[in-house]
Design a protein around this motif. Sequence first.
Motif, PDB file in Angstrom:
ATOM      1  N   UNK A 217       0.838  -1.219   0.000  1.00 24.83           N
ATOM      2  CA  UNK A 217       0.000   0.000   0.000  1.00 24.83           C
ATOM      3  C   UNK A 217       0.865   1.258   0.000  1.00 24.83           C
ATOM      4  N   UNK A 218       2.001   1.172   0.694  1.00 23.99           N
ATOM      5  CA  UNK A 218       2.925   2.312   0.693  1.00 23.99           C
ATOM      6  C   UNK A 218       3.512   2.516  -0.699  1.00 23.99           C
ATOM      7  N   UNK A 219       3.833   1.415  -1.364  1.00 21.35           N
ATOM      8  CA  UNK A 219       4.371   1.493  -2.731  1.00 21.35           C
ATOM      9  C   UNK A 219       3.340   2.124  -3.668  1.00 21.35           C
ATOM     10  N   UNK A 220       2.104   1.719  -3.520  1.00 24.34           N
ATOM     11  CA  UNK A 220       1.028   2.247  -4.372  1.00 24.34           C
ATOM     12  C   UNK A 220       0.886   3.758  -4.160  1.00 24.34           C
ATOM     13  N   UNK A 221       0.921   4.192  -2.919  1.00 27.30           N
ATOM     14  CA  UNK A 221       0.783   5.627  -2.636  1.00 27.30           C
ATOM     15  C   UNK A 221       1.929   6.419  -3.297  1.00 27.30           C
ATOM     16  N   UNK A 222       3.142   5.919  -3.149  1.00 27.36           N
ATOM     17  CA  UNK A 222       4.295   6.608  -3.761  1.00 27.36           C
ATOM     18  C   UNK A 222       4.153   6.629  -5.279  1.00 27.36           C
ATOM     19  N   UNK A 223       3.674   5.542  -5.844  1.00 25.74           N
ATOM     20  CA  UNK A 223       3.558   5.426  -7.305  1.00 25.74           C
ATOM     21  C   UNK A 223       2.514   6.410  -7.832  1.00 25.74           C
ATOM     22  N   UNK A 224       1.410   6.531  -7.132  1.00 25.92           N
ATOM     23  CA  UNK A 224       0.357   7.472  -7.556  1.00 25.92           C
ATOM     24  C   UNK A 224       0.878   8.911  -7.465  1.00 25.92           C
ATOM     25  N   UNK A 225       1.576   9.199  -6.388  1.00 26.20           N
ATOM     26  CA  UNK A 225       2.133  10.559  -6.252  1.00 26.20           C
ATOM     27  C   UNK A 225       3.119  10.852  -7.379  1.00 26.20           C
ATOM     28  N   UNK A 226       3.942   9.861  -7.718  1.00 23.74           N
ATOM     29  CA  UNK A 226       4.927  10.063  -8.797  1.00 23.74           C
ATOM     30  C   UNK A 226       4.224  10.268 -10.136  1.00 23.74           C
ATOM     31  N   UNK A 227       3.132   9.552 -10.340  1.00 20.99           N
ATOM     32  CA  UNK A 227       2.429   9.648 -11.619  1.00 20.99           C
ATOM     33  C   UNK A 227       1.615  10.916 -11.749  1.00 20.99           C
ATOM     34  N   UNK A 228       0.899  11.279 -10.685  1.00 19.60           N
ATOM     35  CA  UNK A 228      -0.077  12.367 -10.811  1.00 19.60           C
ATOM     36  C   UNK A 228       0.291  13.659 -10.106  1.00 19.60           C
ATOM     37  N   UNK A 229       1.027  13.587  -9.028  1.00 19.29           N
ATOM     38  CA  UNK A 229       1.176  14.794  -8.201  1.00 19.29           C
ATOM     39  C   UNK A 229       2.566  15.410  -8.228  1.00 19.29           C
ATOM     40  N   UNK A 230       3.551  14.664  -8.668  1.00 23.71           N
ATOM     41  CA  UNK A 230       4.924  15.160  -8.653  1.00 23.71           C
ATOM     42  C   UNK A 230       5.080  16.283  -9.677  1.00 23.71           C
TER      43      UNK A 230
END
Length: 316
Positions: A217-230
């Motif tokens: 779940x932590x990996x998923x959160x980081x991945x979403x942030x990298x894709x959409x919010x970074x």
Amino acid sequence: MTRAIITGVAGFIGSHLSEELLKRDYTVIGIDNFDHWYDPDTKYKNLEHSLAHHSFELIKDDIRTINFSSLFEEGDTVFHLAARPGVQDSWGNGFLDNVEINIYGTQRIFEAGLETNVRRVAFASSSSIYGSTAKDEGRQIQPISPYGVSKAACEQLATVYHERGLSLVPLRYFTVYGPRQRPDMAMNRLFRASLPGSYRFPLRGDGTQSREFTFVNDVVEATIRAGFHLDISSLEAFDIGGGISASLNDVIQMIQEITGSQPRIDNFPLPPGDPQVTMASTQNTKEALEWQASTSLIDGLHSQYLSLRDNLVPSA
Ligand SMILES: NC(=O)c1ccc[n+]([C@@H]2O[C@H](COP(=O)([O-])OP(=O)(O)OC[C@H]3O[C@@H](n4cnc5c(N)ncnc54)[C@H](O)[C@@H]3O)[C@@H](O)[C@H]2O)c1
């Protein structure tokens, strides 16, 4: 609706990523070829929740051949996770799959992403690119397995396509665990070796090798942030590490406590390609993604156990 394309959507990490994006109201287009490297039925089961969602579309196809240019649309965000993982299977003839799936498959995605003007491609790299150097300030890209070489090559391709204008974010995942973990991975095997049946865990080395473990779940959160919010225009790679270092012996001990029984273990020598230590360096990840893993190893293992317990048919 904002579109997210996920390659490797039926896998361990991809299926969790899909569910979380659907929960957040994205439209998800998932691609997977359900290869037989491990049981395709397990992968269909991983996708149960996504398949039931009206904003999910599954494309059963191969990243080596699919026409990405007619699939991608301007503004799409691509999460590229499809790969042949597994260090030990990358030796010998296994490297051909690493070359074709990991390197060539990735290059096809970058090429089509550039052509169609996608917003960004966030893709799964690996701690394996560091080889034995993922432990201190002296870390370098110095893989010690063919799999690690294939992931390092993907990062090299990223520099080439970033130079041409494609927004890319390499995510160096450190040993991911949790519900749906791949059956070849140590924790999944250890749980199976602790539950009734005759499956035995092949312990390679003396168990003192340590890993930075990262809950899915932590990996998923980081991945979403990298894709959409970074918000970034330069090319920067991020270590995605759970902040927890533990030896395999520690994990064996915890699994024994959780299941109440001692895993059945056979001992083998340490194979080539597996470093003694992996440790992430997450300072830039914390700052840029405003992310920090929050799941303790015992809690994460417990949730992996609960999800496995009811589904496991003890294997011989
Ligand atoms: N799990 C970890 O600890 C870990 C650590 C570092 C990096 N990674 C990387 O993260 C990504 C996801 O790993 P995972 O553990 O979820 O693996 P996984 O094997 O569970 O998922 C990969 C998915 O990709 C699909 N796939 C394979 N070849 C394909 C092809 N040619 N075309 C389309 N689909 C294909 C598979 O069917 C599978 O569903 C991989 O790139 C892996 O290398 C994982």
